[in-house]
Design an enzyme around this catalytic site. Sequence first.
Site, PDB file in Angstrom:
ATOM      1  N   LYS A 196      28.923  43.380  51.003  1.00 37.04           N
ATOM      2  CA  LYS A 196      30.187  42.652  50.923  1.00 37.04           C
ATOM      3  C   LYS A 196      29.947  41.223  51.391  1.00 37.04           C
ATOM      4  CE  LYS A 196      34.991  42.672  52.531  1.00 37.04           C
ATOM      5  NZ  LYS A 196      35.985  43.363  53.382  1.00 37.04           N
ATOM      6  N   LYS A 254      30.465  43.746  46.453  1.00 45.44           N
ATOM      7  CA  LYS A 254      31.723  43.000  46.387  1.00 45.44           C
ATOM      8  C   LYS A 254      31.451  41.541  46.701  1.00 45.44           C
ATOM      9  CE  LYS A 254      36.344  42.855  48.482  1.00 45.44           C
ATOM     10  NZ  LYS A 254      37.214  43.376  49.548  1.00 45.44           N
TER      11      LYS A 254
END
Length: 330
Positions: A196, A254
């Site tokens: 992320k 992400k």
Amino acid sequence: MFPLHRGRRLRTNESIRSLVRETSLSPADFMFPMFVAEGENVQVEIPSMPGIFRRSIDLTVKEIQELFNLGIRAVNIYVKVSENLKDNTGLEAWNPNGLMQNAIRAIKAACPEMIVMPDVALDPYSIYGHDGIIANGDVENDSTNDALVKMAVSHAEAGADFVAPSDMMDGRVLRLREGLDAAGFHNVGIMSYSAKYASAFYGPFRDALDSAPVDATEIPKDKKTYQMDYANRIEAIKEALWDVEEGADMVMVKPGIAYLDIVREVKNAVNVPVTVYHVSGEYAMIKAAAERGWLDHDKIMMEQLMCIKRAGASLISTYFAKEAAILLNK
């Protein structure tokens, strides 16, 4: 060698192209992120995300049933927590009668076959807007992990199929697996946000939950001490491998479109399914350009989703899930 090999033969018409197509999409490839709010019969559109709403539990359940009928089999749940319930400990995050826990129970009661993956992070519950507990001017890793375990177990008790830690604390997957097992939830899975990145693409999401870091001199001004540097590639592989070793059943990359090189690298490195989060900023850009007539909305939407799948995604978390499923079903 030309003219013996003519690639255009396999592109002659749609029937031939469909025969040799290497990647395909179906509604079962999608997970729909949903925002839940307090109250009843509440539906508030998020201005920076046209077509996406904060809904009360009753309307969330109604939407869940529509999604399931379209062939979507997974949802990722986030909650908009009242300001008076926020603190620096995350206490409300494991309230057995909290908004998240009640939402999970309601969804599973109405649609037992829908896979529910609630978010595990403290930022919606934090007075500081950070994913963990603030101590000595920084996000404290190990005490945050203790809080995340309590949070995840409360989600499992409410009926969650998976927990989805998005916090990026070191070692949290192992702690979550140990905590879930100790509580008897051996079959509750972990979908870890492994790679992320500290990205500007998250802006509309933070509008949806009012969860951006507050501007205060005594705390970090952003999330760069725990989310990843977007200049790094090898680090993503390392983080994903660590999470798998610690017990993650799925890993996530992400954001999505700007990070497809990372998706492929992680896919090649791990032996578990890879989820990709097609994030709020990516959604908002397509919506804004389409509103101005600069892009064909549906064509760009489907192209981006197909490219994410082609890069290696086993599951795509996307705000386009419902719209794409309707198109695919046609």
